[in-house]
Design a protein around this motif. Structure first.
Motif, PDB file in Angstrom:
ATOM      1  N   ASP A  44       0.851  -1.184   0.000  1.00 45.43           N
ATOM      2  CA  ASP A  44       0.000   0.000   0.000  1.00 45.43           C
ATOM      3  C   ASP A  44       0.889   1.238   0.000  1.00 45.43           C
ATOM      4  OD1 ASP A  44      -1.750   2.099   0.397  1.00 45.43           O
ATOM      5  OD2 ASP A  44      -2.729   1.232   2.151  1.00 45.43           O
ATOM      6  N   THR A  45       1.075   1.837  -1.170  1.00 44.40           N
ATOM      7  CA  THR A  45       1.978   2.976  -1.324  1.00 44.40           C
ATOM      8  C   THR A  45       1.431   4.256  -0.709  1.00 44.40           C
ATOM      9  OG1 THR A  45       1.072   3.540  -3.488  1.00 44.40           O
ATOM     10  CG2 THR A  45       2.931   2.018  -3.452  1.00 44.40           C
ATOM     11  N   THR A  46       0.196   4.241  -0.216  1.00 43.00           N
ATOM     12  CA  THR A  46      -0.396   5.453   0.354  1.00 43.00           C
ATOM     13  C   THR A  46      -0.208   5.559   1.868  1.00 43.00           C
ATOM     14  OG1 THR A  46      -2.574   4.437   0.686  1.00 43.00           O
ATOM     15  CG2 THR A  46      -2.163   5.460  -1.459  1.00 43.00           C
ATOM     16  N   LYS A  47       0.223   4.498   2.522  1.00 43.32           N
ATOM     17  CA  LYS A  47       0.369   4.507   3.980  1.00 43.32           C
ATOM     18  C   LYS A  47       1.603   5.296   4.403  1.00 43.32           C
ATOM     19  CE  LYS A  47      -0.081   0.768   6.320  1.00 43.32           C
ATOM     20  NZ  LYS A  47       0.040  -0.622   6.770  1.00 43.32           N
ATOM     21  N   LEU A  48       1.487   6.020   5.505  1.00 42.08           N
ATOM     22  CA  LEU A  48       2.636   6.726   6.069  1.00 42.08           C
ATOM     23  C   LEU A  48       3.724   5.723   6.438  1.00 42.08           C
ATOM     24  CD1 LEU A  48       0.928   9.388   8.360  1.00 42.08           C
ATOM     25  CD2 LEU A  48       1.838   9.684   6.052  1.00 42.08           C
ATOM     26  N   GLY A  49       4.965   6.088   6.154  1.00 38.70           N
ATOM     27  CA  GLY A  49       6.095   5.219   6.470  1.00 38.70           C
ATOM     28  C   GLY A  49       6.406   4.187   5.407  1.00 38.70           C
ATOM     29  N   GLU A  50       5.579   4.094   4.380  1.00 40.20           N
ATOM     30  CA  GLU A  50       5.789   3.124   3.308  1.00 40.20           C
ATOM     31  C   GLU A  50       6.464   3.792   2.102  1.00 40.20           C
ATOM     32  OE1 GLU A  50       5.123  -0.136   3.290  1.00 40.20           O
ATOM     33  OE2 GLU A  50       4.197  -0.164   5.271  1.00 40.20           O
ATOM     34  N   VAL A  51       7.086   2.987   1.272  1.00 42.53           N
ATOM     35  CA  VAL A  51       7.694   3.494   0.043  1.00 42.53           C
ATOM     36  C   VAL A  51       6.589   3.811  -0.963  1.00 42.53           C
ATOM     37  CG1 VAL A  51       9.204   2.938  -1.902  1.00 42.53           C
ATOM     38  CG2 VAL A  51       9.833   2.217   0.402  1.00 42.53           C
ATOM     39  N   SER A  52       6.608   5.050  -1.470  1.00 39.67           N
ATOM     40  CA  SER A  52       5.580   5.474  -2.424  1.00 39.67           C
ATOM     41  C   SER A  52       6.116   5.602  -3.846  1.00 39.67           C
ATOM     42  CB  SER A  52       4.994   6.831  -1.997  1.00 39.67           C
ATOM     43  OG  SER A  52       6.002   7.832  -2.007  1.00 39.67           O
ATOM     44  N   TRP A  53       7.438   5.677  -4.006  1.00 35.92           N
ATOM     45  CA  TRP A  53       8.016   5.920  -5.330  1.00 35.92           C
ATOM     46  C   TRP A  53       9.424   5.363  -5.359  1.00 35.92           C
ATOM     47  CZ3 TRP A  53       5.471   7.408  -9.487  1.00 35.92           C
ATOM     48  CH2 TRP A  53       6.139   7.940 -10.591  1.00 35.92           C
ATOM     49  N   HIS A  54       9.812   4.785  -6.500  1.00 37.50           N
ATOM     50  CA  HIS A  54      11.140   4.212  -6.698  1.00 37.50           C
ATOM     51  C   HIS A  54      11.787   4.979  -7.844  1.00 37.50           C
ATOM     52  CE1 HIS A  54       8.273   1.188  -5.273  1.00 37.50           C
ATOM     53  NE2 HIS A  54       9.281   0.700  -4.572  1.00 37.50           N
ATOM     54  N   GLU A  55      12.998   5.488  -7.631  1.00 39.87           N
ATOM     55  CA  GLU A  55      13.608   6.350  -8.642  1.00 39.87           C
ATOM     56  C   GLU A  55      15.042   5.924  -8.930  1.00 39.87           C
ATOM     57  OE1 GLU A  55      12.729  10.776  -9.212  1.00 39.87           O
ATOM     58  OE2 GLU A  55      14.448  10.703  -7.833  1.00 39.87           O
ATOM     59  N   LEU A  56      15.330   5.795 -10.212  1.00 38.69           N
ATOM     60  CA  LEU A  56      16.669   5.436 -10.663  1.00 38.69           C
ATOM     61  C   LEU A  56      17.329   6.645 -11.304  1.00 38.69           C
ATOM     62  CD1 LEU A  56      18.903   3.347 -11.310  1.00 38.69           C
ATOM     63  CD2 LEU A  56      17.651   2.852 -13.434  1.00 38.69           C
ATOM     64  N   MET A 110      27.789  11.073  -8.063  1.00 44.46           N
ATOM     65  CA  MET A 110      27.385   9.820  -7.431  1.00 44.46           C
ATOM     66  C   MET A 110      27.297   8.754  -8.518  1.00 44.46           C
ATOM     67  SD  MET A 110      23.283  10.355  -6.809  1.00 44.46           S
ATOM     68  CE  MET A 110      22.628   8.735  -7.215  1.00 44.46           C
ATOM     69  N   PRO A 111      27.479   7.520  -8.147  1.00 39.75           N
ATOM     70  CA  PRO A 111      27.292   6.454  -9.139  1.00 39.75           C
ATOM     71  C   PRO A 111      25.803   6.245  -9.401  1.00 39.75           C
ATOM     72  CG  PRO A 111      27.770   5.501  -6.994  1.00 39.75           C
ATOM     73  CD  PRO A 111      27.880   7.003  -6.845  1.00 39.75           C
ATOM     74  N   PRO A 112      25.453   5.547 -10.478  1.00 39.21           N
ATOM     75  CA  PRO A 112      24.042   5.223 -10.695  1.00 39.21           C
ATOM     76  C   PRO A 112      23.476   4.530  -9.450  1.00 39.21           C
ATOM     77  CG  PRO A 112      25.312   4.700 -12.640  1.00 39.21           C
ATOM     78  CD  PRO A 112      26.306   5.048 -11.561  1.00 39.21           C
ATOM     79  N   ALA A 113      22.253   4.927  -9.075  1.00 36.79           N
ATOM     80  CA  ALA A 113      21.677   4.377  -7.848  1.00 36.79           C
ATOM     81  C   ALA A 113      20.161   4.527  -7.840  1.00 36.79           C
ATOM     82  CB  ALA A 113      22.257   5.103  -6.629  1.00 36.79           C
ATOM     83  N   TRP A 114      19.525   3.638  -7.102  1.00 33.67           N
ATOM     84  CA  TRP A 114      18.096   3.718  -6.823  1.00 33.67           C
ATOM     85  C   TRP A 114      17.900   4.528  -5.551  1.00 33.67           C
ATOM     86  CZ3 TRP A 114      14.048   2.229  -9.675  1.00 33.67           C
ATOM     87  CH2 TRP A 114      14.283   1.348 -10.725  1.00 33.67           C
ATOM     88  N   SER A 115      16.837   5.307  -5.494  1.00 35.66           N
ATOM     89  CA  SER A 115      16.419   5.940  -4.242  1.00 35.66           C
ATOM     90  C   SER A 115      14.933   5.667  -4.066  1.00 35.66           C
ATOM     91  CB  SER A 115      16.731   7.437  -4.210  1.00 35.66           C
ATOM     92  OG  SER A 115      16.099   8.114  -5.258  1.00 35.66           O
ATOM     93  N   TYR A 116      14.508   5.739  -2.818  1.00 30.27           N
ATOM     94  CA  TYR A 116      13.146   5.365  -2.471  1.00 30.27           C
ATOM     95  C   TYR A 116      12.503   6.483  -1.678  1.00 30.27           C
ATOM     96  CZ  TYR A 116      15.259   1.091  -3.974  1.00 30.27           C
ATOM     97  OH  TYR A 116      15.928   0.167  -4.730  1.00 30.27           O
ATOM     98  N   TYR A 117      11.281   6.845  -2.064  1.00 31.82           N
ATOM     99  CA  TYR A 117      10.549   7.931  -1.430  1.00 31.82           C
ATOM    100  C   TYR A 117       9.617   7.348  -0.375  1.00 31.82           C
ATOM    101  CZ  TYR A 117      12.273  11.116  -5.003  1.00 31.82           C
ATOM    102  OH  TYR A 117      13.083  11.882  -5.795  1.00 31.82           O
ATOM    103  N   ILE A 118       9.751   7.840   0.849  1.00 32.33           N
ATOM    104  CA  ILE A 118       8.954   7.367   1.978  1.00 32.33           C
ATOM    105  C   ILE A 118       7.821   8.360   2.226  1.00 32.33           C
ATOM    106  CG2 ILE A 118       9.005   6.687   4.410  1.00 32.33           C
ATOM    107  CD1 ILE A 118      10.912   5.062   2.527  1.00 32.33           C
ATOM    108  N   ASN A 119       6.599   7.849   2.370  1.00 30.98           N
ATOM    109  CA  ASN A 119       5.436   8.699   2.665  1.00 30.98           C
ATOM    110  C   ASN A 119       5.529   9.279   4.069  1.00 30.98           C
ATOM    111  OD1 ASN A 119       3.725   8.887   0.471  1.00 30.98           O
ATOM    112  ND2 ASN A 119       2.715   6.954   0.908  1.00 30.98           N
TER     113      ASN A 119
END
Length: 169
Positions: A44-56, A110-119
């Motif tokens: 559930d990407t809408t819950k607080l504290g959860e990952v909502s978006w994945h970015e490369l 920075m080298p290529p990397a994934w980052s994750y957005y937390i709600n």
């Protein structure tokens, strides 16, 4: 490996938990995959504290997209022209958008990397909490399409993470 990636941690069983592996894509961004030993509930990407978006952020987002779409069946959902910053490709599957990918700007060291957005419920308050505990803000808060805000930070150990929350009222 057949698609140009590099295995960093071979497939490993965690008894009663599942199986995981860590690999790097052809541009060098590391990612982990996991298969649970039990049935998992949909995320559930809408819950607080959860990952909502994945970015490369990478050196060749088109090659990155091709790699991941062949591996996971991801589809291009949209693409946005960001002017001098280049294109931002959004991806997902089955009508659900998971994240985006882009070429990192030349001045980003920075080298290529994934980052994750937390709600979070308040991006600015979360930035204050994080920086009080030793994080460094590197971007934002910035309003993004859809009326929400994002910010990117680096934790005291050097790991990048991002925040996502409601826009300013």
């Amino acid at each position: 490996k057949a698609k140009g990636g590099k295995v960093l941690v071979p497939s490993t069983d965690i008894p009663t938990v599942g199986r995981f592996s860590v690999f790097a894509d052809p541009q060098g961004a590391a990612i982990s995959v996991f298969k649970s030993a039990t049935e998992m509930q949909p995320h559930d990407t809408t819950k607080l504290g959860e990952v909502s978006w994945h970015e490369l952020m990478t050196t060749d987002y088109e090659a990155g997209f091709e790699f991941y779409s062949e591996l996971f069946g991801w589809e291009q959902m949209d693409e946005m022209d960001m002017g001098p910053a280049g294109k931002y490709r959004m991806f997902g599957q089955g009508g659900s958008m998971y994240g985006g990918m882009m070429n990192k700007p030349a001045d980003v060291q920075m080298p290529p990397a994934w980052s994750y957005y937390i709600n979070v419920d308040d991006v600015e308050a979360a930035i204050t909490r994080a920086t009080t505990k030793g994080a460094t803000k590197i971007y934002g808060p910035q309003e993004v399409p859809g009326g929400t805000q994002v910010a990117q930070l680096v934790d005291p150990q050097g790991a990048v993470f991002a925040l996502h929350g409601p826009g300013k009222k």
